[in-house]
Design an enzyme around this catalytic site. Sequence first.
Site, mmCIF file in Angstrom:
data_model
loop_
_atom_site.group_PDB
_atom_site.id
_atom_site.type_symbol
_atom_site.label_atom_id
_atom_site.label_comp_id
_atom_site.label_asym_id
_atom_site.label_seq_id
_atom_site.Cartn_x
_atom_site.Cartn_y
_atom_site.Cartn_z
ATOM 1 N N TYR A 438 0.777 -1.182 0.032
ATOM 2 C CA TYR A 438 0.101 -0.072 -0.064
ATOM 3 C C TYR A 438 0.956 1.378 -0.150
ATOM 4 O O TYR A 438 2.041 1.167 0.282
ATOM 5 C CB TYR A 438 -1.128 -0.095 0.934
ATOM 6 C CG TYR A 438 -0.489 -0.125 2.494
ATOM 7 C CD1 TYR A 438 0.560 0.202 3.074
ATOM 8 C CD2 TYR A 438 -1.889 -0.276 3.437
ATOM 9 C CE1 TYR A 438 0.728 0.221 4.369
ATOM 10 C CE2 TYR A 438 -1.470 -0.330 4.764
ATOM 11 C CZ TYR A 438 -0.538 -0.196 5.344
ATOM 12 O OH TYR A 438 -0.150 -0.132 6.629
ATOM 13 N N GLU A 439 0.174 2.454 -0.330
ATOM 14 C CA GLU A 439 0.734 3.712 -0.683
ATOM 15 C C GLU A 439 1.834 3.449 -1.964
ATOM 16 O O GLU A 439 2.958 4.173 -1.782
ATOM 17 C CB GLU A 439 1.545 4.110 0.779
ATOM 18 C CG GLU A 439 0.554 4.325 1.653
ATOM 19 C CD GLU A 439 -0.331 5.692 1.479
ATOM 20 O OE1 GLU A 439 -0.313 6.478 0.478
ATOM 21 O OE2 GLU A 439 -1.493 5.394 2.066
ATOM 22 N N GLY A 440 1.656 2.422 -2.540
ATOM 23 C CA GLY A 440 2.859 2.279 -3.747
ATOM 24 C C GLY A 440 3.618 1.159 -3.681
ATOM 25 O O GLY A 440 4.197 1.118 -2.665
#
Lengths: 595, 595
Positions: A438-440
Amino acid sequence: MTTYVAPTRDMLFAMNDLAGLAEIAALPGNDEVTPDLVEAILDEAAKFASEVLAPINAQGDRQGCQCKDGEVTTADGFKAAYSKFIESGWNAMPASPDFGGQGLPSLVSTAVLEMWKASNMAFSLCQMLTLGAVAAIAHHGREQDKQLYLPKMVSGEWTGTMNLTESQAGSDLSAVRSKAQPEGDHYRISGTKIFITWGEHDMAENIIHMVLARLPDAPEGTKGISLFVVPKFLVNADGSLGQRNDLICASIEHKMGIHGSPTAVMAFGENEGAIGYLVGEANRGLACMFTMMNHARLNVGLEGVAISERAYQQALGYARERVQSSPIGSPGGAPVAIIRHPDVRRMLMNMKARIEAMRALAYFAAAQMDKAHSHPDPDERRMRQTITDLLTPVVKGWCTENAIDITSTGIQVHGGVGFIEETGACQHMRDARITTIYEGTTGIQANDLIGRKVARDKGAAVKLLLGEMNATLAALDAAGDKELRVIGESLQGGTLALEQATEWLLANYDRNPASAAAGAVPYLKLCGTVIGGWLMARAALVATTRLSTADADFHRAKVVTARFYAEHVLPEAQAYCQAIVNGASSVLALEESLF
Amino acid sequence: MTTYVAPTRDMLFAMNDLAGLAEIAALPGNDEVTPDLVEAILDEAAKFASEVLAPINAQGDRQGCQCKDGEVTTADGFKAAYSKFIESGWNAMPASPDFGGQGLPSLVSTAVLEMWKASNMAFSLCQMLTLGAVAAIAHHGREQDKQLYLPKMVSGEWTGTMNLTESQAGSDLSAVRSKAQPEGDHYRISGTKIFITWGEHDMAENIIHMVLARLPDAPEGTKGISLFVVPKFLVNADGSLGQRNDLICASIEHKMGIHGSPTAVMAFGENEGAIGYLVGEANRGLACMFTMMNHARLNVGLEGVAISERAYQQALGYARERVQSSPIGSPGGAPVAIIRHPDVRRMLMNMKARIEAMRALAYFAAAQMDKAHSHPDPDERRMRQTITDLLTPVVKGWCTENAIDITSTGIQVHGGVGFIEETGACQHMRDARITTIYEGTTGIQANDLIGRKVARDKGAAVKLLLGEMNATLAALDAAGDKELRVIGESLQGGTLALEQATEWLLANYDRNPASAAAGAVPYLKLCGTVIGGWLMARAALVATTRLSTADADFHRAKVVTARFYAEHVLPEAQAYCQAIVNGASSVLALEESLF
């Protein structure tokens, strides 16, 4: 049931001796940041983490959240803990004083955030998302929205979310399809968002959703996405709650970990359309969202540090208690605690060394951010921003990739008992598993790193850091100390690998972008490994001067740990370098049908 | 829901071209092992794995097992699948023809077992434990016990278990406390055993427990442990079931993975004592148990191969289907399947290359075992046994450590969807996580490797393999092919690292056992990495000669994959070597109180 004791000694070392807390305290606006205050904050936070958040971590995992008719119930104890959390002012702590925050430097809040993440990662996500939304509104929102939302979000009475992902738009936000139809001073938002962390819950009376959507006339792709603030309950001009907005939590996900944190599918505008307000300029939503994202990326990197620390503490506790087998070289001798067995020690040292390097890196990055924000010299600000930008994907990617290994090692130290859920070691690994996604994802971080952070400035930021590393190498050499020389030789190998890989990358990025991208993740890991090694070497330099002080024990351990890192972790740098420099063609060569 | 298609093409390659199936078929007693028969067996097994076992894998995970009043109920479909499994003769397949098995070489059964483990690891454990118990009784049991138990255990009508672990006796079996009191021709067994795989279930009418316990006059430590066969239902002389024995499943564990496999706490002798029969000599139980353990260790290593293959297939399927982002170098272009993105390819290649190397290693080891068992020349038998012994901890340790990484990468390829349990990628990682623990942790394997398998014979077995590697290096060089030269250079680096580490180990093992043990796991990984690299190089040598055949595609892929391994995996050898040779003191230096 596992406990957590915040490692304040090592946190203070990383803050004072590696990230330069004194320099940060000397920046304009940080007058009240005294050593005493910082220690007091850390002590109070450590207490809250151990006494309030850590005890409900396992039940958050076991019970998870329940969703019924759009209402989400959190695990026992979460609501009460959240009330205490906001009453004690912890939610507001890292936020700007303009809206009720304490305006402490990032370096200080980073240490505190590490404690929330370690004691209860699932719980801590709520604050992280809220403060991300606060940052987006504070930087880009209309004045009336700031007044209306920010005070209550900063205090934590209301929480915030980031609504980016749709099922066809994950890493590629250009594919976002949610719609925003203008209607007077507001918009009607419709669309389905997935993976919305703390998208619905029972801990706060209102939830302020930040939502990416497209205006009717928006261009295709990333340049046609706008950001909206879409509250769960509309807010009247006097700040009181108005009617329920047209949005609902359709379901929550069954995940491998972070069960205590509800991950919602959010349905906007299934009836008349959810009322939302534009944040920032139309079609510039992605830029606004990145304000939140970069901060969130550093924070997720910090989750890697935190959950690894938690796993380490648990493994260490078990290794000290569990008695099994006689010591090596003494067959038939009395059995000893397993920490006496060399391979168990190796596992613990590996966890410890990586964690300290990761913490040093994350705190160092936070200090760069503070300087980029507040330094009086604009050139210095720009330079520190460049370094912050470079380090953000490294902190995010490297600390989280490490966290998977470290939490897995935490299970391994336990042997068979580690695989039993009640022991609690599994939860850390299951929780850690999301952090590289998550968040890339790590791949996204790595592409950001090699493109925007290395190739675009022709390696200037990396070379700046390499210059600092060379100064450290000279100091290690000049010290005339055997341990420091060993550490220096290993670091030298690491910096040469980083230089070589950087040169290769700069030579190939434009000419052959696919080849460069094939080595992106190894390059990210190389950066983390070497920068972490540099910070550990600096730590050893400082610690060596304090081996006769009252605090000699801590510093002796630091030297040993830095040497372990130099001998067991830094040698990986060469392997990464070879994969980058020689390995691109074999990544790309296989025809797709032959996989 | 995930599917599984057995990789029979690569299995046959590993069998024929790397492990030497033709040589195995030429061994005495293997007359009927023709290529046609082997392919037919693999095809039938592949069908059974895909059609019967794979479809119930996810529900085994989701439902787990239930324990009520000592009775364990397995997940929906398991009982029916087990009936089909034994009816089709699959349980008996690897066993000796003396008791109804097919007596196929290990090499052939290894490929089939890989399919069971990949399609449904939890299910496959039942057969693995049964056949382990069969081996123990067949090698060490009394004649009447062989007649009484083996036919029904080989057929699978009855299943078997290994009861070793007690809460204070995990890796250290010398601490076993369960008791055996002589009573006429039998013993009364009492004690509590934990972590008993398939210790109780509803799939078979009887369960034959192999139990370690101490006689009243037994010496302390490992030399006072005896092995007993303790059936759940006593068996009458005519083979019919008699009374229920005094043993019960007290509970089953909540584990991180392999939920479909019940892990029992077994209470023996809570009333009058469970009736058991001595297997082998008194006080020699550990030696008898090792007959089962070594086989089981190779099989757990094979689980690492199998679960990795399953994770790879699922990740590959997703990467081919999932469309996201335009290709690198074409900003704004149409989005493509993510397999086109270099980092996703890198992840898939990494999985693929390691899996093929692991499979090659596991099958090669199986072939050594076949030769050790059946070769007409006693010197050759001895030599092959030595190599089998050397490879056993490497297969177990390296393939399972890899499996954790590979199944984790499988999640990563999926991005956010990978973390959602319904996707199925998490289950593979959760299942894989036990493999580095049970049947001896990686640390235990590594100590066995450096002590009994390397130091004891002064490195003779390793040097034998290094000799074969040098022959391969010469062949790679002589081929005059660019790809093969690159592979050869990398392998040369690997063999030098293995030589250097081995020399260091031999010089230090007696003098400083703790230092040697500090590098044991890195040494195990070094062995796996280099031997795997050697087998991949041999694969490339063979494949290069077939690039113009009808089967050119498979062989072209093999060359690319071997090159990827040489460039991305083999360079890790240097890092392991450095950790072993330089890193012992920093593993051991830290005072225990300073962790």
